[in-house]
Design a protein around this motif. Structure first.
Motif, PDB file in Angstrom:
ATOM      1  N   ASN A  42      41.754  -9.053  16.247  1.00 18.07           N
ATOM      2  CA  ASN A  42      42.693  -9.922  16.937  1.00 18.07           C
ATOM      3  C   ASN A  42      43.909  -9.069  17.258  1.00 18.07           C
ATOM      4  O   ASN A  42      44.615  -8.625  16.346  1.00 18.07           O
ATOM      5  CB  ASN A  42      43.066 -11.102  16.033  1.00 18.07           C
ATOM      6  CG  ASN A  42      43.961 -12.109  16.723  1.00 18.07           C
ATOM      7  OD1 ASN A  42      44.183 -12.036  17.935  1.00 18.07           O
ATOM      8  ND2 ASN A  42      44.498 -13.049  15.972  1.00 18.07           N
ATOM      9  N   VAL A  43      44.158  -8.808  18.535  1.00 16.77           N
ATOM     10  CA  VAL A  43      45.182  -7.862  18.949  1.00 16.77           C
ATOM     11  C   VAL A  43      46.299  -8.589  19.698  1.00 16.77           C
ATOM     12  O   VAL A  43      46.040  -9.363  20.631  1.00 16.77           O
ATOM     13  CB  VAL A  43      44.583  -6.764  19.859  1.00 16.77           C
ATOM     14  CG1 VAL A  43      45.659  -5.767  20.273  1.00 16.77           C
ATOM     15  CG2 VAL A  43      43.430  -6.065  19.154  1.00 16.77           C
ATOM     16  N   PHE A  44      47.530  -8.325  19.268  1.00 19.12           N
ATOM     17  CA  PHE A  44      48.706  -8.868  19.955  1.00 19.12           C
ATOM     18  C   PHE A  44      49.633  -7.713  20.287  1.00 19.12           C
ATOM     19  O   PHE A  44      50.034  -6.954  19.402  1.00 19.12           O
ATOM     20  CB  PHE A  44      49.435  -9.880  19.076  1.00 19.12           C
ATOM     21  CG  PHE A  44      50.644 -10.501  19.735  1.00 19.12           C
ATOM     22  CD1 PHE A  44      50.507 -11.628  20.528  1.00 19.12           C
ATOM     23  CD2 PHE A  44      51.907  -9.952  19.568  1.00 19.12           C
ATOM     24  CE1 PHE A  44      51.616 -12.200  21.153  1.00 19.12           C
ATOM     25  CE2 PHE A  44      53.022 -10.511  20.183  1.00 19.12           C
ATOM     26  CZ  PHE A  44      52.869 -11.636  20.971  1.00 19.12           C
ATOM     27  N   MET A  45      49.982  -7.585  21.563  1.00 17.62           N
ATOM     28  CA  MET A  45      50.886  -6.531  22.010  1.00 17.62           C
ATOM     29  C   MET A  45      52.125  -7.152  22.638  1.00 17.62           C
ATOM     30  O   MET A  45      52.043  -8.177  23.312  1.00 17.62           O
ATOM     31  CB  MET A  45      50.195  -5.619  23.024  1.00 17.62           C
ATOM     32  CG  MET A  45      48.980  -4.886  22.473  1.00 17.62           C
ATOM     33  SD  MET A  45      48.254  -3.674  23.624  1.00 17.62           S
ATOM     34  CE  MET A  45      47.473  -4.761  24.822  1.00 17.62           C
ATOM     35  N   MET A  66      47.889  -5.329  10.508  1.00 22.90           N
ATOM     36  CA  MET A  66      48.690  -4.120  10.695  1.00 22.90           C
ATOM     37  C   MET A  66      49.699  -4.377  11.800  1.00 22.90           C
ATOM     38  O   MET A  66      49.329  -4.798  12.904  1.00 22.90           O
ATOM     39  CB  MET A  66      47.777  -2.951  11.081  1.00 22.90           C
ATOM     40  CG  MET A  66      48.494  -1.686  11.489  1.00 22.90           C
ATOM     41  SD  MET A  66      49.138  -0.839  10.060  1.00 22.90           S
ATOM     42  CE  MET A  66      49.639   0.730  10.781  1.00 22.90           C
ATOM     43  N   LEU A  67      50.982  -4.175  11.504  1.00 23.45           N
ATOM     44  CA  LEU A  67      52.027  -4.330  12.512  1.00 23.45           C
ATOM     45  C   LEU A  67      52.810  -3.038  12.605  1.00 23.45           C
ATOM     46  O   LEU A  67      53.346  -2.545  11.615  1.00 23.45           O
ATOM     47  CB  LEU A  67      52.961  -5.493  12.160  1.00 23.45           C
ATOM     48  CG  LEU A  67      54.040  -5.857  13.190  1.00 23.45           C
ATOM     49  CD1 LEU A  67      54.454  -7.321  13.047  1.00 23.45           C
ATOM     50  CD2 LEU A  67      55.290  -4.974  13.087  1.00 23.45           C
ATOM     51  N   GLY A  68      52.869  -2.481  13.807  1.00 26.39           N
ATOM     52  CA  GLY A  68      53.644  -1.272  14.037  1.00 26.39           C
ATOM     53  C   GLY A  68      54.395  -1.357  15.342  1.00 26.39           C
ATOM     54  O   GLY A  68      53.962  -2.028  16.287  1.00 26.39           O
ATOM     55  N   ALA A  77      46.832   1.555  16.839  1.00 26.26           N
ATOM     56  CA  ALA A  77      45.771   1.715  17.837  1.00 26.26           C
ATOM     57  C   ALA A  77      44.781   2.786  17.401  1.00 26.26           C
ATOM     58  O   ALA A  77      43.555   2.646  17.593  1.00 26.26           O
ATOM     59  CB  ALA A  77      46.379   2.061  19.192  1.00 26.26           C
ATOM     60  N   GLN A  78      45.287   3.873  16.818  1.00 24.29           N
ATOM     61  CA  GLN A  78      44.397   4.929  16.307  1.00 24.29           C
ATOM     62  C   GLN A  78      43.423   4.364  15.279  1.00 24.29           C
ATOM     63  O   GLN A  78      42.212   4.631  15.339  1.00 24.29           O
ATOM     64  CB  GLN A  78      45.226   6.036  15.674  1.00 24.29           C
ATOM     65  CG  GLN A  78      44.404   7.061  14.896  1.00 24.29           C
ATOM     66  CD  GLN A  78      45.244   7.842  13.907  1.00 24.29           C
ATOM     67  OE1 GLN A  78      46.108   8.603  14.325  1.00 24.29           O
ATOM     68  NE2 GLN A  78      44.999   7.668  12.609  1.00 24.29           N
ATOM     69  N   LEU A 125      50.644  -4.506  18.043  1.00 24.13           N
ATOM     70  CA  LEU A 125      51.060  -3.243  18.648  1.00 24.13           C
ATOM     71  C   LEU A 125      52.318  -3.506  19.453  1.00 24.13           C
ATOM     72  O   LEU A 125      52.260  -4.010  20.575  1.00 24.13           O
ATOM     73  CB  LEU A 125      49.938  -2.675  19.525  1.00 24.13           C
ATOM     74  CG  LEU A 125      48.549  -2.592  18.864  1.00 24.13           C
ATOM     75  CD1 LEU A 125      47.528  -2.030  19.842  1.00 24.13           C
ATOM     76  CD2 LEU A 125      48.590  -1.768  17.588  1.00 24.13           C
ATOM     77  N   GLY A 126      53.464  -3.189  18.860  1.00 25.78           N
ATOM     78  CA  GLY A 126      54.743  -3.482  19.485  1.00 25.78           C
ATOM     79  C   GLY A 126      55.303  -2.281  20.219  1.00 25.78           C
ATOM     80  O   GLY A 126      55.438  -1.195  19.640  1.00 25.78           O
ATOM     81  N   SER A 127      55.619  -2.452  21.503  1.00 28.90           N
ATOM     82  CA  SER A 127      56.118  -1.352  22.335  1.00 28.90           C
ATOM     83  C   SER A 127      55.338  -0.067  22.044  1.00 28.90           C
ATOM     84  O   SER A 127      55.913   0.975  21.732  1.00 28.90           O
ATOM     85  CB  SER A 127      57.611  -1.125  22.087  1.00 28.90           C
ATOM     86  OG  SER A 127      58.376  -2.209  22.524  1.00 28.90           O
TER      87      SER A 127
END
Length: 233
Positions: free
Chosen positions: A160-163, A105-107, A116-117, A131-133
């Motif tokens: 796996n989380v990338f911000m 999921m990319l937002g 995130a929800q 999770l972008g900006s």
């Protein structure tokens, strides 16, 4: 390869994100594989809706929107999440050769708030979250309450989380800086909080991209995310 299955990348704000990510994926692999091949799925806005109204409704977790947009409907994130789980994801899995273990999921902005929800209510829907900006400021940082609620009843968060965040997404002296809030700090607090949980199945990383603001950061943020989440094997 007829038996091969591919990762699937779902992107919010499809009118903007889909063509950019498609071209980035082609570009970075011109001289050889840098990122893995994947199926790209764009999540469009509601039929007959204006984009801004659709995303404000579908990407937010509570009806308590910003005061300057009081005429818009907010808080449809849970319903939209149900639509994704019960309709969109099964449709894509039935139609394409998807790898069920690599669903991403990319937002960006409100889209990242939606990501995130989902991560804090039904994390198994996706294996990775970009999770972008992220608009963690929304409704007095309600997302931090959702994180705490999840932590109280779970010992693991398999994701796996990338911000990413633009360096100007904080208070500062230039017109590109934020006048209110500090999104850079919000992202850092979220990362620190997640790391403090010591979830065995969680991988979290973030980056602050210099000389980028909330509007300019997305293309380079997308690129960094693809390289981090889908590196070529």
């Amino acid at each position: 390869q007829p038996n091969r299955r591919y990762p699937v990348l779902y992107v919010t704000d499809a009118d903007y994100a889909f063509p950019i990510i498609r071209q980035i994926a082609r570009r970075v692999n011109l001289d050889g594989p840098v990122i893995e091949e994947f199926i790209l799925i764009g999540l469009s806005y509601g039929k007959d809706d204006k984009g801004a109204a659709s995303r404000r409704r579908d990407y937010t977790p509570t009806p308590n929107g910003p005061r300057n947009s009081s005429n818009d409907v907010h808080g449809g994130g849970a319903a939209y999440q149900t639509y994704l789980k019960e309709q969109a994801l099964p449709y894509v899995d039935a139609k394409f050769r998807t790898d069920p273990d690599q669903r991403i999921m990319l937002g960006h902005s409100y889209g990242a708030l939606l990501g995130a929800q989902i991560m804090f209510t039904d994390p198994a829907m996706f294996s990775s979250y970009v999770l972008g900006s992220p608009s963690f400021w929304y409704d007095k940082r309600h997302i931090m309450t959702m994180e705490a609620d999840y932590a109280r009843s779970h010992n693991d968060l398999p994701a796996n989380v990338f911000m990413y965040m633009g360096g100007f997404e904080t208070r500062g002296p230039t017109p590109r800086h934020m006048r209110d809030g500090d999104m850079v700090r919000d992202m850092q607090v979220m990362e620190q909080t997640l790391r403090s949980r010591n979830y065995p199945g969680l991988k979290v990383q973030s980056t602050i991209l210099d000389n980028e603001d909330h509007l300019t950061v997305a293309p380079v943020g997308f690129t960094r995310a693809l390289m981090a989440i889908l590196p070529a094997k």
